[in-house]
Design an enzyme around this catalytic site. Structure first.
Site, PDB file in Angstrom:
ATOM      1  CE  LYS A   1      -3.825  -2.431   2.128  1.00  0.00           C
ATOM      2  NZ  LYS A   1      -4.529  -2.846   3.341  1.00  0.00           N
TER       3      LYS A   1
ATOM      4  CD  GLN B   1      -3.366  -4.308   6.530  1.00  0.00           C
ATOM      5  OE1 GLN B   1      -3.225  -3.377   5.763  1.00  0.00           O
ATOM      6  NE2 GLN B   1      -4.034  -5.405   6.189  1.00  0.00           N
TER       7      GLN B   1
ATOM      8  CG  ASP C   1      -9.627  -0.012   4.748  1.00  0.00           C
ATOM      9  OD1 ASP C   1      -9.407  -0.292   3.552  1.00  0.00           O
ATOM     10  OD2 ASP C   1      -8.891  -0.367   5.683  1.00  0.00           O
TER      11      ASP C   1
END
Ligand code: NAD
Length: 301
Positions: A54, A98, A121
């Protein structure tokens, strides 16, 4: 292999990233520098690989990345304090925590702590609720990537019968909401469904997000179905470790009109849509700041 049937996620992701790079340039010309904060708690090897990828993609896209690597013993309070600081930092456009988090940290508390406008997200309940109401919000990256692949493969999705296999918060449920928004008739099957296979046999579109290697073979599929395989499963193949999807690709291929491979299908789209969401967040924050500095403060709180 019939490559005409392959949905090339790598190429599709490159197209998304090319547009992201152009958008980042445009934003920078307007004095806006998109920045993505990525928080990793602990040493989970797969998470470390995901975070590294990422960060790399962000840098390639011209997005500033801020990496926070916290020890596995980090308290929930420390994590929530860091998120609050990043929420308040006008230079940070997007925040990603994460997953999975260590067991002593409540995942929901951490995800709900992220300001909805920085929730790249798309897991905050404001964004989840907005998606289910059909509003334009930051939407989860994997299902957004799947939808784009489907639109490129099928064109207009309106009226098609889509079966989503799996009902997780990060893939199955938002996928169903996005397909509904695209005017599909949507069926969601899951571990308690008694007739998953029979329902799947009726589908024009199948999105498999189960986490069971090669569970879906040709016998599950209507001839001509379009299949998106979200699953990423590591298997031992005659002593060789390799990745396979939830769909038995070799069995399914003759039956389908189009299918994503694993790897090289959905995976690259997930990261590309994370970058896209970061740019969207940066643009929305700048817009809110310009139209009303006070409203901007409220929207990120
Ligand atoms: P999850 O474990 O949270 O959910 C799995 C779902 O599958 C559940 O809702 C469960 O009800 C359903 N299920 C289990 N057994 C079933 C069965 N026999 N029949 C029908 N449904 C069944 O998993 P997840 O987070 O949604 O991920 C699913 C898969 O997608 C995993 O392999 C994961 O690694 C992969 N994934 C890939 C990406 C990507 O970027 N490509 C992103 C996220 C997840």
């Amino acid at each position: 292999m019939n490559s005409a049937k392959l949905i090339d996620g790598k190429a599709a992701a490159q197209r998304v990233l090319t547009q992201v790079r152009a958008d980042v340039e445009q934003l920078k010309a307007e004095g806006i520098a998109p920045a993505l904060a990525v928080i990793l708690v602990g040493q989970d090897p797969a998470s470390q690989v995901y975070v590294r990828n990422k960060i790399l993609r962000a840098e390639e896209a011209g997005i500033r990345s801020l990496e926070y690597r916290l020890s596995a013993q980090t308290s929930q309070h420390t994590l929530l304090t860091l998120i609050a600081e990043l929420n308040a930092d006008a230079a940070v456009s997007g925040i990603l925590v994460q997953l999975p988090l260590p067991a002593h940290i409540e995942e929901t508390r951490a995800l709900q702590a992220i300001a909805p406008g920085k929730d790249v997200d798309g897991f905050h309940s404001d964004n989840v609720g907005g998606l289910s109401q059909g509003r334009a919000v930051l939407t989860p990256c994997t299902p957004s990537g799947c939808l784009q692949l489907l639109e490129e493969a099928c064109g207009d999705l309106s009226g098609k019968h889509a079966v989503v296999i799996g009902r997780s918060n990060i893939v199955g449920k938002p996928m169903a909401a996005l397909l509904l928004k695209a005017h599909c008739s949507v069926t969601v099957v899951h571990s308690r469904s008694t007739d998953a296979k029979a329902l799947c046999q009726l589908a024009d579109i199948v999105v498999a997000a189960v986490g069971r290697p090669r569970m879906i073979d040709a016998s599950w599929l209507k001839p001509g179905a379009v299949v998106i395989d979200v699953g990423i499963n590591r298997i031992d193949d005659n002593g060789r470790s390799r990745l396979v999807g939830d769909v038995d690709f070799d069995s399914a291929l003759p039956q389908v009109s189009a299918i994503t491979p694993v790897p090289g299908g959905v995976g690259p789209m997930t990261i590309a849509f994370l970058m896209k969401n970061t740019v969207t967040a940066a643009r929305q924050q700048a817009h809110a700041q310009r139209s009303s500095p006070e409203a901007a403060c409220r929207s990120i709180s």
